[in-house]
Design a protein around this motif. Structure first.
Motif, PDB file in Angstrom:
ATOM      1  N   MET A   1      46.931  30.874  51.955  1.00  0.00           N
ATOM      2  CA  MET A   1      45.507  31.225  51.817  1.00  0.00           C
ATOM      3  C   MET A   1      44.619  30.166  52.474  1.00  0.00           C
ATOM      4  N   GLU A   2      44.947  28.898  52.225  1.00  0.00           N
ATOM      5  CA  GLU A   2      44.148  27.816  52.786  1.00  0.00           C
ATOM      6  C   GLU A   2      44.254  27.792  54.301  1.00  0.00           C
ATOM      7  N   LEU A   3      45.469  28.051  54.820  1.00  0.00           N
ATOM      8  CA  LEU A   3      45.658  28.089  56.267  1.00  0.00           C
ATOM      9  C   LEU A   3      44.850  29.223  56.884  1.00  0.00           C
ATOM     10  N   LEU A   8      40.156  31.234  60.105  1.00  0.00           N
ATOM     11  CA  LEU A   8      38.871  31.932  60.166  1.00  0.00           C
ATOM     12  C   LEU A   8      37.768  30.978  60.623  1.00  0.00           C
ATOM     13  N   ALA A   9      37.809  29.744  60.109  1.00  0.00           N
ATOM     14  CA  ALA A   9      36.820  28.746  60.527  1.00  0.00           C
ATOM     15  C   ALA A   9      36.978  28.444  62.011  1.00  0.00           C
ATOM     16  N   THR A  10      38.222  28.377  62.489  1.00  0.00           N
ATOM     17  CA  THR A  10      38.478  28.111  63.905  1.00  0.00           C
ATOM     18  C   THR A  10      38.037  29.286  64.771  1.00  0.00           C
ATOM     19  N   LEU A  11      38.186  30.504  64.244  1.00  0.00           N
ATOM     20  CA  LEU A  11      37.676  31.667  64.970  1.00  0.00           C
ATOM     21  C   LEU A  11      36.167  31.554  65.151  1.00  0.00           C
ATOM     22  N   LEU A  12      35.472  31.124  64.095  1.00  0.00           N
ATOM     23  CA  LEU A  12      34.024  30.948  64.168  1.00  0.00           C
ATOM     24  C   LEU A  12      33.651  29.857  65.169  1.00  0.00           C
ATOM     25  N   THR A  13      34.321  28.708  65.108  1.00  0.00           N
ATOM     26  CA  THR A  13      34.000  27.626  66.035  1.00  0.00           C
ATOM     27  C   THR A  13      34.348  28.020  67.472  1.00  0.00           C
ATOM     28  N   PHE A  39      26.383  22.898  65.353  1.00  0.00           N
ATOM     29  CA  PHE A  39      27.761  23.339  65.583  1.00  0.00           C
ATOM     30  C   PHE A  39      28.718  22.153  65.557  1.00  0.00           C
ATOM     31  N   SER A  40      28.286  21.038  66.128  1.00  0.00           N
ATOM     32  CA  SER A  40      29.138  19.844  66.159  1.00  0.00           C
ATOM     33  C   SER A  40      29.445  19.349  64.746  1.00  0.00           C
ATOM     34  N   VAL A  41      28.439  19.393  63.888  1.00  0.00           N
ATOM     35  CA  VAL A  41      28.643  18.963  62.504  1.00  0.00           C
ATOM     36  C   VAL A  41      29.654  19.867  61.809  1.00  0.00           C
ATOM     37  N   VAL A  42      29.507  21.177  61.992  1.00  0.00           N
ATOM     38  CA  VAL A  42      30.432  22.129  61.365  1.00  0.00           C
ATOM     39  C   VAL A  42      31.854  21.922  61.883  1.00  0.00           C
ATOM     40  N   ILE A  43      31.982  21.770  63.211  1.00  0.00           N
ATOM     41  CA  ILE A  43      33.306  21.566  63.802  1.00  0.00           C
ATOM     42  C   ILE A  43      33.913  20.259  63.315  1.00  0.00           C
ATOM     43  N   GLY A  44      33.077  19.218  63.216  1.00  0.00           N
ATOM     44  CA  GLY A  44      33.560  17.942  62.706  1.00  0.00           C
ATOM     45  C   GLY A  44      34.064  18.060  61.275  1.00  0.00           C
ATOM     46  N   LEU A  63      47.592  23.015  66.046  1.00  0.00           N
ATOM     47  CA  LEU A  63      46.863  23.906  66.941  1.00  0.00           C
ATOM     48  C   LEU A  63      45.410  24.037  66.502  1.00  0.00           C
ATOM     49  N   ILE A  64      45.193  24.190  65.193  1.00  0.00           N
ATOM     50  CA  ILE A  64      43.834  24.268  64.648  1.00  0.00           C
ATOM     51  C   ILE A  64      43.063  22.986  64.941  1.00  0.00           C
ATOM     52  N   LEU A  65      43.709  21.844  64.713  1.00  0.00           N
ATOM     53  CA  LEU A  65      43.039  20.562  64.930  1.00  0.00           C
ATOM     54  C   LEU A  65      42.766  20.323  66.416  1.00  0.00           C
ATOM     55  N   SER A  66      43.695  20.719  67.269  1.00  0.00           N
ATOM     56  CA  SER A  66      43.521  20.510  68.704  1.00  0.00           C
ATOM     57  C   SER A  66      42.373  21.348  69.253  1.00  0.00           C
ATOM     58  N   LEU A  67      42.321  22.618  68.839  1.00  0.00           N
ATOM     59  CA  LEU A  67      41.253  23.494  69.302  1.00  0.00           C
ATOM     60  C   LEU A  67      39.889  22.958  68.878  1.00  0.00           C
ATOM     61  N   ASN A  68      39.780  22.589  67.604  1.00  0.00           N
ATOM     62  CA  ASN A  68      38.486  22.123  67.094  1.00  0.00           C
ATOM     63  C   ASN A  68      38.101  20.767  67.681  1.00  0.00           C
TER      64      ASN A  68
END
Length: 226
Positions: A1-3, A8-13, A39-44, A63-68
């Motif tokens: 669930m957490e993943l 979803l957050a990465t889709l938004l960013t 946007f930078s704050v949210v991505i951070g 992969l999530i961390l690399s994209l963001n």
């Protein structure tokens, strides 16, 4: 669930970072060009929370961390030129004569606003050389008439469509023009401001229509149809 939440957050960013790369002039696409700091704050935050909550032994977490991280660096690339960390393009003048300075006050008054006295008080407080009002109509022109005593030079274009403009100057104006370069009901003002003897500044004042569904579907320049 957490993943799933992190995906979803990465889709938004991804959307807010990649969609503006499009050359589309649609208002909702171009609007994403502006809140890059937010946007930078949210991505951070996504990166920080990911380092804290994700299982770093999984490929999906990296992969999530690399994209963001890539999105974060890209957004900062846009922001950096507007910070003190970025080299100045022009040196700061330290010996400017006060006689060669130009002080402007720009006020979007909102045509339906009736607090003209507050604007007059601001002008009295700040004593600008030039006052430019946006959205000013005939009512505002009448209310600002007392400025003529100290601001004898002016260009006036009262309109009721929220694109009226008025320019009041204590300095002489030359070659003043009111033109309609973008749309036939959206004026712009052009003039030479005589700052000092033999020193004139060319000035252009425009209140462009915003890229919003209530004004324009696209942010691209609307070609006149007349």
């Amino acid at each position: 669930m957490e993943l799933t939440l992190f995906w979803l957050a990465t889709l938004l960013t991804s959307v807010v970072t990649l969609v503006p790369l499009s050359k589309s002039a649609q208002w909702w696409v171009r609007d994403l060009d502006f809140p890059r700091l937010q946007f930078s704050v949210v991505i951070g935050l996504v990166i920080i929370l990911g380092l804290w909550r994700l299982d770093l032994s999984q490929l999906s977490a990296w992969l999530i961390l690399s994209l963001n991280t890539a999105y974060f660096v890209y957004q900062l690339w846009w922001i950096a030129p507007y910070t003190r960390l970025y080299p100045k393009e022009a040196e700061t003048e330290t010996q400017t004569s006060p006689k060669h300075c130009l002080k402007l006050l720009n006020a979007n008054v909102l045509a339906t606003n009736r607090h003209a006295k507050s604007l007059l008080e601001l002008v009295k407080e700040h004593q600008p050389d030039i006052l430019i009002t946006l959205e000013s109509n005939l009512w505002w022109q009448q209310q600002l008439a007392p400025l003529a005593a100290n601001y004898p030079y002016c260009l006036q274009c009262p309109l009721e469509n929220l694109y009226g403009m008025h320019l009041y100057s204590r300095l002489p104006l030359h070659d003043g023009q009111i033109r309609y370069l973008v749309e036939k009901d959206v004026p712009s003002m052009h003039c030479l401001i005589e700052v000092a003897h033999n020193i004139k500044v060319q000035a252009h004042f425009l209140h462009p229509a915003p890229p919003s569904p209530s004004e324009n579907d696209e942010s691209a320049r609307a070609m006149p149809s007349w």
